[in-house]
Design an enzyme around this catalytic site. Structure first.
Site, PDB file in Angstrom:
ATOM      1  N   LYS A   1      10.258 -48.760  52.625  1.00 11.56           N
ATOM      2  CA  LYS A   1      10.372 -47.498  51.887  1.00 11.56           C
ATOM      3  C   LYS A   1      11.590 -46.721  52.375  1.00 11.56           C
ATOM      4  CE  LYS A   1       6.949 -47.899  49.119  1.00 11.56           C
ATOM      5  NZ  LYS A   1       7.146 -47.855  47.662  1.00 11.56           N
TER       6      LYS A   1
ATOM      7  N   ASP B   1       7.695 -59.617  36.523  1.00 18.51           N
ATOM      8  CA  ASP B   1       7.769 -59.629  37.984  1.00 18.51           C
ATOM      9  C   ASP B   1       9.104 -59.030  38.409  1.00 18.51           C
ATOM     10  OD1 ASP B   1       7.001 -62.058  40.551  1.00 18.51           O
ATOM     11  OD2 ASP B   1       8.091 -60.154  40.639  1.00 18.51           O
TER      12      ASP B   1
ATOM     13  N   SER C   1       6.676 -42.896  50.620  1.00 16.59           N
ATOM     14  CA  SER C   1       5.385 -42.738  51.288  1.00 16.59           C
ATOM     15  C   SER C   1       5.526 -41.967  52.590  1.00 16.59           C
ATOM     16  CB  SER C   1       4.826 -44.141  51.582  1.00 16.59           C
ATOM     17  OG  SER C   1       3.758 -44.057  52.505  1.00 16.59           O
TER      18      SER C   1
ATOM     19  N   ARG D   1      -6.937 -49.207  64.410  1.00 17.27           N
ATOM     20  CA  ARG D   1      -6.292 -50.183  63.508  1.00 17.27           C
ATOM     21  C   ARG D   1      -4.789 -50.138  63.776  1.00 17.27           C
ATOM     22  NH1 ARG D   1      -6.735 -49.281  57.039  1.00 17.27           N
ATOM     23  NH2 ARG D   1      -5.490 -47.453  57.584  1.00 17.27           N
TER      24      ARG D   1
ATOM     25  N   TYR E   1       6.285 -52.378  55.900  1.00 19.74           N
ATOM     26  CA  TYR E   1       6.030 -51.621  54.662  1.00 19.74           C
ATOM     27  C   TYR E   1       6.769 -50.283  54.720  1.00 19.74           C
ATOM     28  CZ  TYR E   1       3.928 -48.248  51.598  1.00 19.74           C
ATOM     29  OH  TYR E   1       3.752 -47.249  50.684  1.00 19.74           O
TER      30      TYR E   1
ATOM     31  N   ASP F   1       4.721 -54.609  34.875  1.00 14.75           N
ATOM     32  CA  ASP F   1       3.774 -54.802  35.978  1.00 14.75           C
ATOM     33  C   ASP F   1       3.470 -56.296  36.071  1.00 14.75           C
ATOM     34  OD1 ASP F   1       1.347 -52.550  37.183  1.00 14.75           O
ATOM     35  OD2 ASP F   1       1.348 -54.692  37.640  1.00 14.75           O
TER      36      ASP F   1
END
Ligand code: WQD
Length: 377
Positions: free
Chosen positions: A178, A81, A150, A330, A174, A40
């Site tokens: 995915k 990383d 997702s 949004r 984003y 992480d």
């Protein structure tokens, strides 16, 4: 005792210190069948989370725990990383060819709005890093991966609830990152069906925390997601008492967006089922049509809740006197993302029994026990 004859399977969890990652590590350790390695970069997480997870595992060990059981409670937490291939490679080098049994790849940037502002950062971190991870895994004969995807891959779905057969049509960098990563993994499994097995898990909206209150969601800075924001408002970490509701002119029962909230422990448990499904002894892929050992599954409850319903549930749980104000929509929001969870239920034995009240109660328990999160632990 019978398990002690089978050596622990080493599993690498990327993003292991994060909200989802720490709960997945907890579930892995609960089985005492895996030895967890976490990498992480702490961009959106705190190392303290894994200290707590290891403590939960140690506390759960019986007095007469075997050496192997004790070993399963220790985590090799490495700050790394994912975009730095040499750092990732050194982790695999440390354990040698075949040393790591499988990978649960959770690390990613995940803010839809932010991704439209810095798309290259999202593609570098979410796609290139996944590609380089897969290349290194292949080189080190680690050919099992559970990939964190997702519901945003569906864009605005044509039908609700959403089955996995729905066309993938993400609207944000984003969501596209995915979709791209899923396609890369799919093609890899098609090309090398003898060695590679993979499952993508399409998360709906994770919520809640481990019931001990020791681990939970602790985003750096102001939370973007609804539930952690409401918890921060109630605990006073965000000095506002009015929730800005992003639009109530959607084609939904009360006009506000509907989402499928799933308890983070149920979501994490789904990762164990997916990992077990990748084992040689599993029959999950036995009837795969074209023998491609790749499948995507929804992880959701199949129950949609609106923004207003969430607000009311948190008002009840926290006793905080929230006000709300309807403002504009949004960017990137879609009216309804409710899962059809039947494929995961049928093929993985997945269930998500915990209800919204429990999610709010566990979230609030975490927040009251850690008003400032891990930082000032
Ligand atoms: C839920 C609803 C908002 C805040 C996000 C990520 C997605 C995925 C899951 C990783 C929406 C409304 C929110 C506020 C509001 N993460 N809302 N006022 O957008 O469904 O998905 O988490 O995979 O990538 O985008 O979750 O919690 O941000 O919003 O009205 O101040 O609450 O419009 O309808 P979302 P969210």
């Amino acid at each position: 005792e019978k398990f002690s004859l089978i050596p622990l399977r080493r599993v690498l969890v990327t993003g292991g210190a994060g909200y989802i990652g720490s709960h997945v590590v907890y579930c892995l350790q609960k089985t005492r069948r895996y030895k967890v390695i976490s990498i992480d970069n702490n961009h959106n997480s705190y190392p303290a989370a894994l200290d707590r997870v290891a403590q939960i595992a140690r506390d759960a060990l019986p007095e007469n725990a075997s050496e192997q059981d004790r070993d399963s409670a220790e985590i090799d937490a490495i700050r790394c990383d994912l975009t730095k291939a040499d750092e990732v490679k050194s982790v695999f080098e440390k354990y040698g060819k075949g040393g790591i049994w499988g990978v649960i790849h959770i690390a990613a940037y995940k803010a839809v709005g932010e991704s439209t502002e810095i798309p290259l950062t999202y593609y570098a971190n979410n796609v290139s890093a996944t590609l380089s991870l897969l290349q290194i895994m292949d080189e080190y004969d680690c050919t099992r991966i559970v990939y964190s995807s997702s519901a945003t891959v569906y864009g605005t779905p044509p039908t609700i609830p959403i089955p996995e057969t729905t066309r993938l049509k993400a609207d944000s960098p984003y969501g596209k990152s995915k979709v791209m990563s899923e396609m890369i993994i799919d093609d890899l499994c098609h090309a090398d069906t003898k060695r590679w097995r993979a499952i993508s898990l399409r998360y709906f909206n994770p919520a809640g925390a481990h019931p001990s209150g020791l681990i939970g969601e602790d985003p750096r800075g102001r939370p973007g997601n609804l539930l952690p924001l409401l918890a921060h408002m109630a605990i006073g970490r965000v000095k506002e008492s009015t929730l800005k509701v992003f639009g109530n002119d959607y084609p939904t029962p009360d006009g506000t967006c509907v989402r499928d909230y799933i308890h983070v422990i149920d979501l994490a448990s789904g990762h164990l089922l997916a990992l077990d499904a990748l084992a040689p002894e599993s029959t999950t892929f036995a009837n795969c049509p074209d023998d491609a050992h790749y499948k995507a599954y929804n992880l959701g409850k199949g129950k949609g809740m609106s923004v207003i319903q969430i607000l009311e549930a948190m008002r009840k749980t926290t006793g905080f006197d929230y006000k709300h104000e309807i403002i504009g929509r949004r960017r990137g929001d879609v009216p309804d993302l409710t899962a059809d969870p039947t494929l995961a239920e049928k093929e993985l034995g997945f269930t998500a029994p915990q209800n919204l009240e429990t999610m709010c109660k566990d979230l609030w328990n975490w927040q009251t026990k850690n008003p400032q999160g891990y930082e000032h632990a």
